[in-house]
Design a protein around this motif. Structure first.
Motif, PDB file in Angstrom:
ATOM      1  N   UNK A  31       0.680  -1.034  -0.033  1.00  0.00           N
ATOM      2  CA  UNK A  31       0.000   0.025  -0.023  1.00  0.00           C
ATOM      3  C   UNK A  31       1.024   1.270   0.151  1.00  0.00           C
ATOM      4  N   UNK A  32       0.024   2.394   0.200  1.00  0.00           N
ATOM      5  CA  UNK A  32       0.919   3.497   0.233  1.00  0.00           C
ATOM      6  C   UNK A  32      -0.050   4.596   1.009  1.00  0.00           C
ATOM      7  N   UNK A  33      -0.042   4.526   2.179  1.00  0.00           N
ATOM      8  CA  UNK A  33      -0.898   5.059   3.177  1.00  0.00           C
ATOM      9  C   UNK A  33      -0.749   6.669   3.173  1.00  0.00           C
ATOM     10  N   UNK A  34       0.469   7.158   2.689  1.00  0.00           N
ATOM     11  CA  UNK A  34       0.618   8.672   2.638  1.00  0.00           C
ATOM     12  C   UNK A  34      -0.549   9.052   1.386  1.00  0.00           C
ATOM     13  N   UNK A  35      -0.604   8.423   0.564  1.00  0.00           N
ATOM     14  CA  UNK A  35      -1.769   8.634  -0.738  1.00  0.00           C
ATOM     15  C   UNK A  35      -2.958   8.153  -0.430  1.00  0.00           C
ATOM     16  N   UNK A  36      -3.163   7.285   0.722  1.00  0.00           N
ATOM     17  CA  UNK A  36      -4.670   6.836   1.045  1.00  0.00           C
ATOM     18  C   UNK A  36      -4.600   5.586   0.191  1.00  0.00           C
ATOM     19  N   UNK A  37      -3.657   4.989   0.029  1.00  0.00           N
ATOM     20  CA  UNK A  37      -3.942   3.347  -0.392  1.00  0.00           C
ATOM     21  C   UNK A  37      -3.405   2.486   0.429  1.00  0.00           C
ATOM     22  N   UNK A  38      -4.645   1.705   1.020  1.00  0.00           N
ATOM     23  CA  UNK A  38      -4.364   0.707   1.973  1.00  0.00           C
ATOM     24  C   UNK A  38      -3.642  -0.474   1.488  1.00  0.00           C
ATOM     25  N   UNK A  39      -3.086  -1.569   2.096  1.00  0.00           N
ATOM     26  CA  UNK A  39      -2.350  -2.704   1.858  1.00  0.00           C
ATOM     27  C   UNK A  39      -3.455  -3.517   1.180  1.00  0.00           C
ATOM     28  N   UNK A  40      -3.049  -4.399   0.317  1.00  0.00           N
ATOM     29  CA  UNK A  40      -3.955  -5.349  -0.392  1.00  0.00           C
ATOM     30  C   UNK A  40      -3.440  -6.730   0.033  1.00  0.00           C
ATOM     31  N   UNK A  41      -2.637  -6.738   1.154  1.00  0.00           N
ATOM     32  CA  UNK A  41      -2.104  -8.102   1.455  1.00  0.00           C
ATOM     33  C   UNK A  41      -2.996  -9.136   1.858  1.00  0.00           C
ATOM     34  N   UNK A  42      -4.202  -8.633   2.148  1.00  0.00           N
ATOM     35  CA  UNK A  42      -5.416  -9.584   2.544  1.00  0.00           C
ATOM     36  C   UNK A  42      -5.953 -10.268   1.376  1.00  0.00           C
ATOM     37  N   UNK A  43      -5.691  -9.764   0.271  1.00  0.00           N
ATOM     38  CA  UNK A  43      -6.471 -10.308  -1.091  1.00  0.00           C
ATOM     39  C   UNK A  43      -5.155 -11.502  -1.251  1.00  0.00           C
ATOM     40  N   UNK A  44      -5.776 -12.747  -1.804  1.00  0.00           N
ATOM     41  CA  UNK A  44      -4.882 -13.790  -1.955  1.00  0.00           C
ATOM     42  C   UNK A  44      -3.802 -13.584  -2.848  1.00  0.00           C
TER      43      UNK A  44
END
Length: 140
Positions: A96-109
Protein backbone atom coordinates in the motif's frame (compact mmCIF):
# COMPACT_ATOMS: atom_id res chain seq x y z
CA UNK A 1 -22.52 -8.79 5.65
CA UNK A 2 -18.90 -9.99 5.54
CA UNK A 3 -19.04 -10.18 1.73
CA UNK A 4 -20.30 -6.57 1.52
CA UNK A 5 -17.39 -5.39 3.66
CA UNK A 6 -14.95 -7.28 1.42
CA UNK A 7 -16.45 -5.77 -1.76
CA UNK A 8 -16.31 -2.29 -0.24
CA UNK A 9 -12.69 -2.80 0.76
CA UNK A 10 -11.85 -4.00 -2.76
CA UNK A 11 -13.41 -0.89 -4.33
CA UNK A 12 -11.51 1.36 -1.94
CA UNK A 13 -8.28 -0.48 -2.63
CA UNK A 14 -8.69 -0.22 -6.41
CA UNK A 15 -9.31 3.51 -6.15
CA UNK A 16 -6.31 4.03 -3.93
CA UNK A 17 -4.08 1.91 -6.16
CA UNK A 18 -4.78 4.04 -9.17
CA UNK A 19 -4.20 7.29 -7.33
CA UNK A 20 -0.87 6.14 -6.00
CA UNK A 21 0.15 4.36 -9.19
CA UNK A 22 -0.32 7.46 -11.31
CA UNK A 23 1.81 9.56 -8.98
CA UNK A 24 4.84 7.28 -9.40
CA UNK A 25 6.67 8.32 -6.24
CA UNK A 26 6.02 4.89 -4.77
CA UNK A 27 8.50 3.39 -7.26
CA UNK A 28 11.51 4.70 -5.35
CA UNK A 29 10.48 2.65 -2.29
CA UNK A 30 10.39 -0.73 -4.04
CA UNK A 31 13.33 -2.94 -2.99
CA UNK A 32 15.37 -4.33 -5.89
CA UNK A 33 14.45 -7.93 -5.04
CA UNK A 34 10.74 -7.08 -5.31
CA UNK A 35 11.23 -4.86 -8.37
CA UNK A 36 12.48 -7.80 -10.39
CA UNK A 37 9.83 -10.27 -9.23
CA UNK A 38 8.11 -11.97 -12.11
CA UNK A 39 4.40 -12.60 -12.46
CA UNK A 40 3.70 -16.33 -12.53
CA UNK A 41 0.49 -15.57 -14.45
CA UNK A 42 1.85 -13.11 -17.02
CA UNK A 43 0.40 -13.65 -20.48
CA UNK A 44 -1.83 -16.56 -19.42
CA UNK A 45 -5.29 -16.05 -20.93
CA UNK A 46 -7.10 -17.75 -18.03
CA UNK A 47 -5.31 -15.59 -15.45
CA UNK A 48 -5.93 -12.42 -17.45
CA UNK A 49 -9.63 -13.28 -17.63
CA UNK A 50 -9.73 -13.97 -13.88
CA UNK A 51 -7.98 -10.67 -13.19
CA UNK A 52 -10.48 -8.95 -15.47
CA UNK A 53 -13.37 -10.36 -13.44
CA UNK A 54 -11.85 -9.11 -10.19
CA UNK A 55 -11.24 -5.71 -11.82
CA UNK A 56 -14.81 -5.57 -13.16
CA UNK A 57 -16.30 -6.54 -9.81
CA UNK A 58 -14.19 -4.28 -7.63
CA UNK A 59 -12.32 -1.64 -9.61
CA UNK A 60 -14.27 -0.63 -12.72
CA UNK A 61 -16.65 1.62 -10.78
CA UNK A 62 -13.74 3.86 -9.85
CA UNK A 63 -11.41 3.44 -12.78
CA UNK A 64 -13.88 2.93 -15.59
CA UNK A 65 -14.56 -0.28 -17.44
CA UNK A 66 -11.59 0.40 -19.71
CA UNK A 67 -9.28 1.32 -16.78
CA UNK A 68 -8.63 4.81 -18.16
CA UNK A 69 -9.64 6.43 -14.89
CA UNK A 70 -12.45 8.63 -13.68
CA UNK A 71 -12.52 11.99 -11.95
CA UNK A 72 -9.57 12.04 -9.52
CA UNK A 73 -8.75 8.38 -10.05
CA UNK A 74 -5.95 8.16 -12.61
CA UNK A 75 -5.72 5.67 -15.40
CA UNK A 76 -4.15 2.25 -14.94
CA UNK A 77 -3.32 2.47 -18.62
CA UNK A 78 -0.99 5.43 -18.25
CA UNK A 79 2.63 5.00 -19.27
CA UNK A 80 3.95 4.98 -15.70
CA UNK A 81 1.76 2.04 -14.68
CA UNK A 82 2.23 0.17 -17.94
CA UNK A 83 6.04 0.55 -17.75
CA UNK A 84 6.23 -0.49 -14.09
CA UNK A 85 7.42 -4.05 -13.61
CA UNK A 86 4.95 -6.62 -12.39
CA UNK A 87 7.07 -6.92 -9.25
CA UNK A 88 6.79 -3.18 -8.60
CA UNK A 89 3.02 -3.26 -8.89
CA UNK A 90 2.84 -6.38 -6.73
CA UNK A 91 4.91 -4.60 -4.07
CA UNK A 92 2.47 -1.69 -4.17
CA UNK A 93 -0.53 -3.99 -3.79
CA UNK A 94 1.11 -5.82 -0.88
CA UNK A 95 2.40 -2.74 0.96
CA UNK A 96 0.00 0.00 0.00
CA UNK A 97 0.88 3.64 0.19
CA UNK A 98 -0.83 5.18 3.18
CA UNK A 99 0.45 8.74 2.57
CA UNK A 100 -1.58 8.70 -0.67
CA UNK A 101 -4.51 6.88 0.91
CA UNK A 102 -3.86 3.44 -0.51
CA UNK A 103 -4.25 0.67 2.04
CA UNK A 104 -2.47 -2.64 1.67
CA UNK A 105 -3.94 -5.44 -0.43
CA UNK A 106 -2.04 -8.07 1.54
CA UNK A 107 -5.32 -9.69 2.63
CA UNK A 108 -6.19 -10.39 -1.00
CA UNK A 109 -4.84 -13.83 -1.94
CA UNK A 110 -1.49 -13.56 -3.73
CA UNK A 111 -2.69 -15.32 -6.91
CA UNK A 112 -5.52 -12.80 -7.26
CA UNK A 113 -3.07 -9.90 -6.97
CA UNK A 114 -0.92 -11.40 -9.73
CA UNK A 115 -4.04 -11.96 -11.88
CA UNK A 116 -5.09 -8.32 -11.49
CA UNK A 117 -1.61 -7.28 -12.60
CA UNK A 118 -1.75 -9.64 -15.59
CA UNK A 119 -5.09 -8.12 -16.58
CA UNK A 120 -3.95 -4.50 -16.19
CA UNK A 121 -0.79 -5.17 -18.19
CA UNK A 122 -2.80 -6.94 -20.91
CA UNK A 123 -4.72 -3.71 -21.54
CA UNK A 124 -1.65 -1.81 -22.64
CA UNK A 125 -1.43 1.97 -22.67
CA UNK A 126 -4.48 3.97 -23.57
CA UNK A 127 -4.20 5.51 -27.01
CA UNK A 128 -6.08 8.55 -28.26
CA UNK A 129 -8.88 7.85 -30.68
CA UNK A 130 -7.63 7.62 -34.23
CA UNK A 131 -8.53 10.43 -36.58
CA UNK A 132 -10.91 9.36 -39.34
CA UNK A 133 -9.21 8.40 -42.57
CA UNK A 134 -10.12 9.88 -45.95
CA UNK A 135 -12.03 6.68 -46.77
CA UNK A 136 -14.12 7.12 -43.58
CA UNK A 137 -15.15 10.66 -44.52
CA UNK A 138 -15.82 9.99 -48.22
CA UNK A 139 -19.53 10.21 -49.14
CA UNK A 140 -21.07 6.98 -50.49
Amino acid sequence: MQACKFVGLMILLCAAMVSLAADGRWLKHVPEADRNGGNPFAGQPEAIAAGGRVFEDHCAKGHGEDATGRAKRPSLRNDRVQRATDGEIFWLLRNGGLPKGMPTWAALPEPMRWQIIAYIKSLGPATPAAAPSAADTKPN
